[in-house]
Design a protein around this motif. Structure first.
Motif, short mmCIF file in Angstrom:
data_model
loop_
_atom_site.label_atom_id
_atom_site.label_comp_id
_atom_site.label_asym_id
_atom_site.label_seq_id
_atom_site.Cartn_x
_atom_site.Cartn_y
_atom_site.Cartn_z
N ARG A 126 -29.31 -14.98 -18.50
CA ARG A 126 -28.70 -15.81 -17.46
C ARG A 126 -27.35 -16.34 -17.94
N ALA A 127 -27.29 -16.79 -19.19
CA ALA A 127 -26.03 -17.32 -19.74
C ALA A 127 -24.99 -16.21 -19.79
N PHE A 128 -25.44 -15.01 -20.14
CA PHE A 128 -24.51 -13.89 -20.18
C PHE A 128 -23.94 -13.64 -18.77
N ALA A 129 -24.83 -13.73 -17.79
CA ALA A 129 -24.39 -13.53 -16.39
C ALA A 129 -23.32 -14.56 -16.02
N LYS A 163 -28.01 -26.22 -16.22
CA LYS A 163 -28.33 -26.26 -14.78
C LYS A 163 -27.84 -24.99 -14.09
N LYS A 164 -26.65 -24.62 -14.46
CA LYS A 164 -25.97 -23.50 -13.79
C LYS A 164 -26.78 -22.20 -13.88
N ILE A 165 -27.42 -21.97 -15.02
CA ILE A 165 -28.13 -20.70 -15.18
C ILE A 165 -29.37 -20.61 -14.29
N LYS A 223 -31.09 -27.88 -24.07
CA LYS A 223 -29.83 -27.53 -23.39
C LYS A 223 -29.40 -26.13 -23.78
N VAL A 224 -28.82 -25.41 -22.83
CA VAL A 224 -28.29 -24.08 -23.12
C VAL A 224 -26.77 -24.19 -23.15
#
Ligand code: DC
Length: 224
Positions: free
Chosen positions: A38-41, A86-88, A76-77
């Protein structure tokens, strides 16, 4: 590989909650590999990377830094030092993360980062290919599953709880699409490892699943 526990399964199987609790109970670290994709996205979206341009993707892979930082109860990511926790989780990221996870170079990059975490030991690694590809020699492997209807209900309630207005029909459509994509991709498709214990989480509550896993691990450890 004795201290790596892999938990794989489809969306809504309960694997995130179970993995989190299991890691706490055993005092292991928890690696949420879905959060990594998700973070990569997000990195791809933020930088407007063209998914058809291998050089742009490669650049993103080379520059990516994903970290998990514990803050009390919360993890936290951080993506390149920016908080994307939150964003992911935004629904628009669900399918896009699945899209980017089908790219060869992205998987190679993520697998390398995931194995780096594995080397440190005492890890609950959760995702789609933990037992099959990333940690094939892990001693304890689990695959959680539940019926489609139940998984849709879980996901629907989760999104309602977050205050999103969404229909059950839409949640079901999205889930079917993502399942299909994750299970049928060429690289590391979602499937149980041959030596994984498959758990149907439908008749069980979260604590019962965790207990079942702990019992199985203890049993396997005393057999040695
Ligand atoms: O578990 P999740 O819903 O946060 O994962 C988001 C997407 O990332 C999922 O649809 C497929 C991909 N993924 C993957 O390909 N391999 C993993 N180990 C974890 C996630």
């Amino acid at each position: 590989m004795d201290s790596i526990i892999t938990i794989d399964g489809p969306t809504g199987s309960g694997k995130s909650t179970v993995s989190h609790l299991l890691a706490e109970r055993l005092n292991y670290r928890y690696l949420d590999t879905g959060a990594m994709y998700r973070a990569f996205a997000i990195a791809v979206l933020d930088a407007n990377v063209n998914l058809h341009d291998i050089n742009e993707i490669e650049e993103t892979c080379n520059a990516i830094d994903i970290r998990f930082v514990r803050e009390g109860e919360l993890t936290k990511v951080l993506l390149n030092d920016k908080d994307v926790t939150k964003k992911i989780r935004h629904p628009s990221v669900d399918l896009f993360a699945s899209n980017v996870s089908g790219l060869d170079i992205v998987r190679q990059t993520m697998v390398r980062l995931q194995r780096k975490e594995g080397v440190k030991g005492r890890l609950v690694a959760e995702g789609r290919d933990m037992g099959t590809v990333v940690f094939p020699d892990a001693k304890h492997k689990f695959y959680l599953d539940a019926s489609m209807e139940l998984r849709v209900t879980r996901r629907f309630l989760e999104r309602q709880k977050r205050g999103e207005s969404v229909s059950r029909k839409k949640v079901k459509e999205d889930l079917i699409k993502r399942d299909h994509q994750d299970m049928n991709r060429r690289l590391s498709p979602l499937k149980p490892a041959k030596d994984a214990t498959i758990i149907d989480t439908a008749p069980l509550d979260i604590n019962q699943v965790v207990e079942m896993i702990i019992k199985e691990i203890k049993g396997a450890n005393t057999e040695r």
